[in-house]
Design a protein around this motif. Structure first.
Motif, PDB file in Angstrom:
ATOM      1  N   ASP A 321       7.609  38.651  58.749  1.00 15.43           N
ATOM      2  CA  ASP A 321       7.283  39.914  58.083  1.00 15.43           C
ATOM      3  C   ASP A 321       6.286  40.702  58.937  1.00 15.43           C
ATOM      4  O   ASP A 321       5.778  40.227  59.958  1.00 15.43           O
ATOM      5  CB  ASP A 321       6.749  39.672  56.674  1.00 15.43           C
ATOM      6  N   LEU A 322       5.997  41.938  58.498  1.00 15.39           N
ATOM      7  CA  LEU A 322       5.134  42.803  59.294  1.00 15.39           C
ATOM      8  C   LEU A 322       3.738  42.228  59.453  1.00 15.39           C
ATOM      9  O   LEU A 322       3.131  42.327  60.531  1.00 15.39           O
ATOM     10  CB  LEU A 322       5.058  44.193  58.646  1.00 15.39           C
ATOM     11  N   ALA A 323       3.204  41.621  58.402  1.00 13.87           N
ATOM     12  CA  ALA A 323       1.848  41.070  58.486  1.00 13.87           C
ATOM     13  C   ALA A 323       1.763  40.018  59.590  1.00 13.87           C
ATOM     14  O   ALA A 323       0.801  39.996  60.379  1.00 13.87           O
ATOM     15  CB  ALA A 323       1.440  40.483  57.140  1.00 13.87           C
ATOM     16  N   GLU A 324       2.758  39.146  59.650  1.00 13.47           N
ATOM     17  CA  GLU A 324       2.766  38.110  60.682  1.00 13.47           C
ATOM     18  C   GLU A 324       2.934  38.724  62.067  1.00 13.47           C
ATOM     19  O   GLU A 324       2.283  38.302  63.037  1.00 13.47           O
ATOM     20  CB  GLU A 324       3.895  37.118  60.401  1.00 13.47           C
ATOM     21  N   ARG A 325       3.786  39.706  62.174  1.00 14.20           N
ATOM     22  CA  ARG A 325       4.025  40.334  63.473  1.00 14.20           C
ATOM     23  C   ARG A 325       2.792  41.096  63.947  1.00 14.20           C
ATOM     24  O   ARG A 325       2.471  41.098  65.142  1.00 14.20           O
ATOM     25  CB  ARG A 325       5.233  41.266  63.385  1.00 14.20           C
ATOM     26  N   PHE A 326       2.076  41.740  63.018  1.00 11.07           N
ATOM     27  CA  PHE A 326       0.833  42.416  63.401  1.00 11.07           C
ATOM     28  C   PHE A 326      -0.214  41.407  63.852  1.00 11.07           C
ATOM     29  O   PHE A 326      -0.954  41.650  64.813  1.00 11.07           O
ATOM     30  CB  PHE A 326       0.294  43.247  62.239  1.00 11.07           C
ATOM     31  N   ALA A 327      -0.299  40.290  63.185  1.00  9.40           N
ATOM     32  CA  ALA A 327      -1.270  39.263  63.570  1.00  9.40           C
ATOM     33  C   ALA A 327      -1.013  38.774  64.988  1.00  9.40           C
ATOM     34  O   ALA A 327      -1.952  38.481  65.741  1.00  9.40           O
ATOM     35  CB  ALA A 327      -1.224  38.102  62.580  1.00  9.40           C
ATOM     36  N   GLN A 328       0.263  38.697  65.384  1.00 12.18           N
ATOM     37  CA  GLN A 328       0.600  38.226  66.728  1.00 12.18           C
ATOM     38  C   GLN A 328       0.055  39.155  67.820  1.00 12.18           C
ATOM     39  O   GLN A 328      -0.235  38.706  68.932  1.00 12.18           O
ATOM     40  CB  GLN A 328       2.123  38.109  66.865  1.00 12.18           C
ATOM     41  N   ILE A 329      -0.082  40.424  67.499  1.00 10.47           N
ATOM     42  CA  ILE A 329      -0.588  41.378  68.499  1.00 10.47           C
ATOM     43  C   ILE A 329      -2.041  41.758  68.226  1.00 10.47           C
ATOM     44  O   ILE A 329      -2.543  42.738  68.775  1.00 10.47           O
ATOM     45  CB  ILE A 329       0.292  42.644  68.542  1.00 10.47           C
ATOM     46  N   LYS A 330      -2.709  40.976  67.347  1.00 10.19           N
ATOM     47  CA  LYS A 330      -4.125  41.176  67.031  1.00 10.19           C
ATOM     48  C   LYS A 330      -4.380  42.520  66.342  1.00 10.19           C
ATOM     49  O   LYS A 330      -5.328  43.246  66.663  1.00 10.19           O
ATOM     50  CB  LYS A 330      -4.989  41.047  68.289  1.00 10.19           C
TER      51      LYS A 330
END
Length: 659
Positions: A321-330
């Motif tokens: 999901d978007l939250a996880e993908r945002f976390a990957q890019i800090k």
């Protein structure tokens, strides 16, 4: 940019609202509304606010008092100083302090080679003039210096004020007649400058007194003054993000991390993101940081399509999901869905990395921005942020012609306002760019003189000239609006914008009358005659105007221009169009004893070579006199004097030898 959500532009047929923010309605009768910021402020208001904001925070550097004294006593000061000392800001503040003078502020542009570099005719009475030569090469500096003495004499004659920022390390070769005008601006204490900005940002002095070794070390390295201002803004942002929790030392550490070289951090993060999808999200987040998560999702999909990245075949419910993908890019989204990187300043570092190290991607990114604007899937805030960051990077690295091509693409046929707003914003950033501003001024000039412009491009050019170019180069804005007004067929926006600009002060009105005199002599453009009738309102000709300028009518050159203007009106327009303006002039002659004969003399001079017009002039005056029941005697007296002047003109014409 501010953090608050802003207005969203809608299509011309119906209101379309995508993402967060309010609906923004473009006013087709006022193209300047294309450039309103997210709070609805025009560039003119924003520029005034920014200068007042700078004045409130400005710390007088060494030499500033002498510069102020020189400007007051001599009308001219040449500012020298090391790059980064804040001399450009000092120049603007010096002129800002003269803002109550009779004239107006404008920048002096050096002309191309082969012509005199400086044009004394641009100097208006009481003007505040800025000539920025800080980036001039040896040849330009030598040629301008040769003309400065003559230019300065015009400045003195017209009681204007001129500030020149000198090219560094060339002032030692100043001409002897200019040496006495040079003042060196020193570097103010960095901590004092920082504290001034922090206090005005609402951070109490008591919170900033604790020593911060890292901050002191940074300031000891003497960063440019503009970077100190940026650091203060970052400290305030860090404090706001922490919701005023933590200490001043903590906020400084976050801010200093943002200004340190993050290139290595970005490169390391990219090494951890092998997937093209992750890298696309990283770049999109850098370009739209501060926008809603929905915008980032749509823009990332568009970027992947633009670079022909393979479609994701992973089942929808199995994707991160978007939250996880945002976390990957800090990065992270707040409660309102607004996405930002966790670290301050990270977005700028990511943008710089892609533009610097992946140059083959630039052309694709231009296409991506074009499609993103045209898709209609981004909210207004997202579009604005994307255009701002894209223009910034392209102006830094790429040829400006590519931005002109985007403007033409977005204004080719569509009436959809988000495209027009994007085109206007690209031109705004181009005009404000120190390196490429002259290129965009030239591009707008070339467009304005072209036949067959689309209505969309015309609207964009009108808005940009009226609200951006007019701030720094009012005469150039006037010239371009005049060309557009001559060629605009159905719309009258250029005509109206030109009137608004010219009515702001007497100097620009005088310059416009000069242009109209030349245009009306050729008898080619009816619009010139109509412009003249609007700009020759007798009440404005005898008014001191804004900032206590001298009235125009007593000036012999202006009277000659007015006579030529009336001659053009009589040649180009039918009588029903000039009857009413003529009556206003007769009324002014009746009400204003000081200038009564001047008004009548100008009218007769304008009609002197046309016996039929002289007759029509008297007939109109006679009818005007008969219509004034309350002032019939005064009107009759004015009409009698007019008849006498007409007779004298006819006798002079009869006595003149024929050619």
């Amino acid at each position: 940019m501010t953090d608050s959500a802003g207005p969203s532009v809608t299509g011309s047929q119906e209101q379309v609202h995508t993402g967060t923010g309010h609906i923004f309605n473009f006013n087709r009768e006022n193209p300047a509304s294309l450039l309103a910021d997210l709070k609805g402020k025009s560039p003119r208001v924003v520029a005034a606010d920014q200068l007042a904001w700078l004045h409130q925070r400005f710390v007088h550097p060494p030499g500033f008092g002498d510069a102020r004294d020189y400007l007051k006593r001599k009308g001219t000061v040449l500012l020298d100083g090391k790059p980064g000392s804040g001399r450009n800001a000092a120049a603007r503040i010096l002129l800002y302090e003269r803002r109550d003078d009779a004239g107006t502020f404008h920048e002096v542009e050096t002309r191309e080679e082969g012509r005199p570099r400086l044009d004394p005719e641009i100097v208006g009475a009481g003007d505040q003039l800025l000539l920025n030569l800080s980036g001039a090469d040896e040849r330009l500096w030598s040629e301008v210096q040769d003309e400065l003495a003559t230019f300065r004499s015009t400045v003195v004659e017209r009681q204007a004020h001129l500030v020149v920022t000198l090219p560094y390390q060339r002032a030692t070769r100043l001409h002897t007649d200019l040496i006495d005008f040079r003042v060196e601006i020193g570097r103010g204490p960095g901590m004092d400058v920082l504290q001034s900005y922090l206090r005005k940002s609402g951070i109490p002095v008591s919170e900033t007194l604790q020593p911060v070794p890292a901050l002191s070390e940074h300031l000891d390295n003497l960063p440019p003054m503009r970077e100190i201002a940026e650091l203060a803004a970052l400290i305030e942002t860090a404090r706001r993000r922490a919701r005023e929790q933590g200490s001043f030392s903590d906020w400084c550490e976050h801010a200093l991390n943002a200004v340190r070289d993050r290139a290595g951090q970005v490169a390391a993060l990219l090494a951890e993101l092998p997937s093209g999808r992750q890298r696309a999200l990283l770049l999109t987040t850098a370009m739209l940081s501060g926008a809603h998560a929905d915008d980032l999702h749509h823009a990332t999909d568009q970027l992947l399509r633009t670079v022909n990245y393979p479609k994701d075949e992973t089942p929808l419910l199995e994707r991160a999901d978007l939250a996880e993908r945002f976390a990957q890019i800090k990065a992270e989204a707040d409660a309102d869905g607004t996405v930002r990187f966790i670290g301050l300043g990270y977005d700028a570092a990511v943008r710089a990395h892609f533009w610097n190290h992946v140059p083959d991607l630039r052309a694709r990114l231009r296409e991506w921005v074009g499609h993103a604007v045209e898709s209609g899937r981004l909210a207004q805030r997202g579009r604005d942020l994307l255009i701002e960051r894209f223009a910034e990077q392209w102006l830094r690295t790429g040829p400006p012609q590519a931005l002109v091509a985007l403007v033409e693409r977005w204004t080719a046929t569509t009436r959809w306002e988000p495209r027009l707003r994007a085109a206007a914003q690209v031109l705004e950033y181009g005009l404000k760019d120190e390196r490429h501003g002259a290129f965009f001024r030239s591009a707008i000039y070339n467009w304005s003189g072209r036949e067959g412009l689309t209505d969309e491009l015309t609207q964009v050019l009108v808005g940009v000239c009226a609200e951006v170019l007019a701030l720094s180069h009012p005469e150039q804005a006037m010239v371009r609006l005049h060309h557009l007004a001559r060629r605009q067929r159905e719309k009258t926006t250029a005509f109206e914008a030109l009137l608004v600009l010219v009515r702001r002060d007497h100097w620009i009105r005088r310059r416009m009358l000069h242009r109209l005199e030349r245009g009306l002599t050729s008898a080619k453009w009816q619009v010139d005659a109509r412009l003249f009738l609007e700009l020759s309102d007798p009440a404005l000709l005898v008014s001191p105007g804004p900032r206590r300028a001298q009235p125009l009518l007593p000036d012999g050159v202006v009277r000659s221009q007015l006579a030529a203007g009336w001659a053009g009106v009589f040649r180009l327009l039918p009588q029903h169009e000039w009857n009413s303006p003529l009556s206003r002039w007769l009324f002014a002659a009746c009400e204003n004893d000081q200038y009564s004969d001047v008004f009548l003399d100008v009218l007769v001079a304008g009609a002197a070579h046309r016996p039929d017009i002289l007759g029509a002039l008297y007939t109109t005056a006679r009818d005007w006199a008969a219509a004034g029941a309350d002032s019939r005697e005064d009107r009759a007296e004015v009409t009698a004097r007019l008849l006498h002047k007409i007779g004298a003109a006819q006798r002079r014409r009869a006595a003149a030898p024929s050619l």
